[in-house]
Scaffold this motif. Structure first.
Motif, PDB file in Angstrom:
ATOM      1  N   ASN A  40      -2.929  -0.163  -0.626  1.00  0.00           N
ATOM      2  CA  ASN A  40      -2.233   0.735  -1.553  1.00  0.00           C
ATOM      3  C   ASN A  40      -1.540  -0.057  -2.668  1.00  0.00           C
ATOM      4  N   GLU A  41      -0.933  -1.177  -2.324  1.00  0.00           N
ATOM      5  CA  GLU A  41      -0.287  -2.009  -3.348  1.00  0.00           C
ATOM      6  C   GLU A  41      -1.310  -2.553  -4.339  1.00  0.00           C
ATOM      7  N   ARG A  42      -2.469  -2.979  -3.840  1.00  0.00           N
ATOM      8  CA  ARG A  42      -3.527  -3.465  -4.737  1.00  0.00           C
ATOM      9  C   ARG A  42      -4.027  -2.343  -5.647  1.00  0.00           C
ATOM     10  N   ARG A  43      -4.154  -1.149  -5.086  1.00  0.00           N
ATOM     11  CA  ARG A  43      -4.611  -0.003  -5.865  1.00  0.00           C
ATOM     12  C   ARG A  43      -3.624   0.315  -6.989  1.00  0.00           C
ATOM     13  N   LYS A  44      -2.330   0.295  -6.673  1.00  0.00           N
ATOM     14  CA  LYS A  44      -1.319   0.581  -7.686  1.00  0.00           C
ATOM     15  C   LYS A  44      -1.299  -0.495  -8.774  1.00  0.00           C
ATOM     16  N   ALA A  45      -1.462  -1.760  -8.364  1.00  0.00           N
ATOM     17  CA  ALA A  45      -1.488  -2.851  -9.356  1.00  0.00           C
ATOM     18  C   ALA A  45      -2.702  -2.711 -10.271  1.00  0.00           C
ATOM     19  N   ALA A  46      -3.850  -2.375  -9.703  1.00  0.00           N
ATOM     20  CA  ALA A  46      -5.060  -2.203 -10.515  1.00  0.00           C
ATOM     21  C   ALA A  46      -4.892  -1.049 -11.496  1.00  0.00           C
ATOM     22  N   ASN A  47      -4.285   0.035 -11.055  1.00  0.00           N
ATOM     23  CA  ASN A  47      -4.059   1.173 -11.956  1.00  0.00           C
ATOM     24  C   ASN A  47      -3.098   0.803 -13.080  1.00  0.00           C
ATOM     25  N   THR A  48      -2.067   0.055 -12.763  1.00  0.00           N
ATOM     26  CA  THR A  48      -1.113  -0.380 -13.782  1.00  0.00           C
ATOM     27  C   THR A  48      -1.786  -1.296 -14.795  1.00  0.00           C
ATOM     28  N   LEU A  49      -2.570  -2.265 -14.310  1.00  0.00           N
ATOM     29  CA  LEU A  49      -3.260  -3.177 -15.220  1.00  0.00           C
ATOM     30  C   LEU A  49      -4.305  -2.448 -16.058  1.00  0.00           C
ATOM     31  N   ALA A  50      -4.931  -1.423 -15.513  1.00  0.00           N
ATOM     32  CA  ALA A  50      -5.947  -0.677 -16.252  1.00  0.00           C
ATOM     33  C   ALA A  50      -5.340   0.080 -17.433  1.00  0.00           C
ATOM     34  N   LEU A  94      -2.830  -7.425 -22.113  1.00  0.00           N
ATOM     35  CA  LEU A  94      -3.531  -8.243 -21.116  1.00  0.00           C
ATOM     36  C   LEU A  94      -3.614  -9.700 -21.573  1.00  0.00           C
ATOM     37  N   LYS A  95      -3.852  -9.889 -22.857  1.00  0.00           N
ATOM     38  CA  LYS A  95      -3.931 -11.254 -23.396  1.00  0.00           C
ATOM     39  C   LYS A  95      -2.590 -11.965 -23.231  1.00  0.00           C
ATOM     40  N   ASP A  96      -1.491 -11.237 -23.420  1.00  0.00           N
ATOM     41  CA  ASP A  96      -0.153 -11.820 -23.268  1.00  0.00           C
ATOM     42  C   ASP A  96       0.085 -12.349 -21.848  1.00  0.00           C
ATOM     43  N   ILE A  97      -0.461 -11.678 -20.861  1.00  0.00           N
ATOM     44  CA  ILE A  97      -0.256 -12.145 -19.484  1.00  0.00           C
ATOM     45  C   ILE A  97      -1.413 -13.000 -18.990  1.00  0.00           C
ATOM     46  N   SER A 138      -8.033 -10.679 -18.638  1.00  0.00           N
ATOM     47  CA  SER A 138      -9.006  -9.907 -19.407  1.00  0.00           C
ATOM     48  C   SER A 138      -9.478  -8.745 -18.539  1.00  0.00           C
ATOM     49  N   ARG A 139     -10.193  -7.833 -19.158  1.00  0.00           N
ATOM     50  CA  ARG A 139     -10.726  -6.694 -18.391  1.00  0.00           C
ATOM     51  C   ARG A 139     -11.661  -7.171 -17.276  1.00  0.00           C
ATOM     52  N   ASP A 140     -12.419  -8.217 -17.550  1.00  0.00           N
ATOM     53  CA  ASP A 140     -13.336  -8.749 -16.530  1.00  0.00           C
ATOM     54  C   ASP A 140     -12.575  -9.296 -15.328  1.00  0.00           C
ATOM     55  N   ASP A 141     -11.432  -9.940 -15.577  1.00  0.00           N
ATOM     56  CA  ASP A 141     -10.608 -10.445 -14.472  1.00  0.00           C
ATOM     57  C   ASP A 141     -10.140  -9.301 -13.582  1.00  0.00           C
ATOM     58  N   ILE A 142      -9.724  -8.235 -14.216  1.00  0.00           N
ATOM     59  CA  ILE A 142      -9.233  -7.081 -13.459  1.00  0.00           C
ATOM     60  C   ILE A 142     -10.365  -6.470 -12.643  1.00  0.00           C
ATOM     61  N   LYS A 143     -11.524  -6.292 -13.270  1.00  0.00           N
ATOM     62  CA  LYS A 143     -12.665  -5.720 -12.544  1.00  0.00           C
ATOM     63  C   LYS A 143     -13.061  -6.594 -11.361  1.00  0.00           C
ATOM     64  N   ARG A 144     -13.077  -7.908 -11.580  1.00  0.00           N
ATOM     65  CA  ARG A 144     -13.498  -8.827 -10.515  1.00  0.00           C
ATOM     66  C   ARG A 144     -12.496  -8.828  -9.356  1.00  0.00           C
ATOM     67  N   ASP A 145     -11.220  -8.903  -9.680  1.00  0.00           N
ATOM     68  CA  ASP A 145     -10.212  -9.051  -8.635  1.00  0.00           C
ATOM     69  C   ASP A 145      -9.862  -7.748  -7.922  1.00  0.00           C
ATOM     70  N   TYR A 146      -9.948  -6.638  -8.606  1.00  0.00           N
ATOM     71  CA  TYR A 146      -9.492  -5.385  -8.012  1.00  0.00           C
ATOM     72  C   TYR A 146     -10.611  -4.414  -7.673  1.00  0.00           C
ATOM     73  N   SER A 147     -11.851  -4.791  -7.868  1.00  0.00           N
ATOM     74  CA  SER A 147     -12.947  -3.873  -7.529  1.00  0.00           C
ATOM     75  C   SER A 147     -13.538  -4.178  -6.150  1.00  0.00           C
ATOM     76  N   ARG A 148     -12.966  -5.161  -5.471  1.00  0.00           N
ATOM     77  CA  ARG A 148     -13.459  -5.488  -4.128  1.00  0.00           C
ATOM     78  C   ARG A 148     -13.111  -4.364  -3.170  1.00  0.00           C
ATOM     79  N   PRO A 149     -13.888  -4.190  -2.118  1.00  0.00           N
ATOM     80  CA  PRO A 149     -13.555  -3.185  -1.104  1.00  0.00           C
ATOM     81  C   PRO A 149     -12.210  -3.487  -0.453  1.00  0.00           C
ATOM     82  N   PHE A 150     -11.543  -2.482   0.075  1.00  0.00           N
ATOM     83  CA  PHE A 150     -10.203  -2.662   0.614  1.00  0.00           C
ATOM     84  C   PHE A 150     -10.154  -3.573   1.832  1.00  0.00           C
ATOM     85  N   TRP A 151     -11.278  -3.794   2.507  1.00  0.00           N
ATOM     86  CA  TRP A 151     -11.242  -4.620   3.715  1.00  0.00           C
ATOM     87  C   TRP A 151     -11.357  -6.104   3.398  1.00  0.00           C
TER      88      TRP A 151
END
Length: 79
Positions: A42-52, A59-62, A65-78
């Motif tokens: 749930n915490e990962r889901r909320k972080a991904a929604n916030t970053l999206a 995103l550049k300031d922190i 990139s969009r690709d980083d977000i997709k790669r790190d937060y699109s993994r299955p929850f397990w």
């Protein structure tokens, strides 16, 4: 003789009580593990929604990139 029987009954009761307590501990640990797993997801889901919701400049300031977000937060929850 009566004390011997009472001691045996007490020992068998204590042994059964210990087995029941161990069984309860196993269920409690499994429940806690499942709860932590769900909470982490749930915490990962909320972080991904916030970053999206951030725009490209934010995103550049922190340093993301969009690709980083997709790669790190699109993994299955397990994982």
């Amino acid at each position: 003789m009566s004390n011997v029987i009472e001691n045996q009954v007490d020992e068998s009761y204590l042994s059964a009580a210990r087995a029941t307590k161990k069984r309860h501990n196993i269920f409690a640990r499994l429940w806690l593990k499942a709860y932590r797993w769900g909470n982490r997801w749930n915490e990962r889901r909320k972080a991904a929604n916030t970053l999206a919701r951030l725009n490209g400049d934010q995103l550049k300031d922190i340093g993301l990139s969009r690709d980083d977000i997709k790669r790190d937060y699109s993994r299955p929850f397990w994982r």
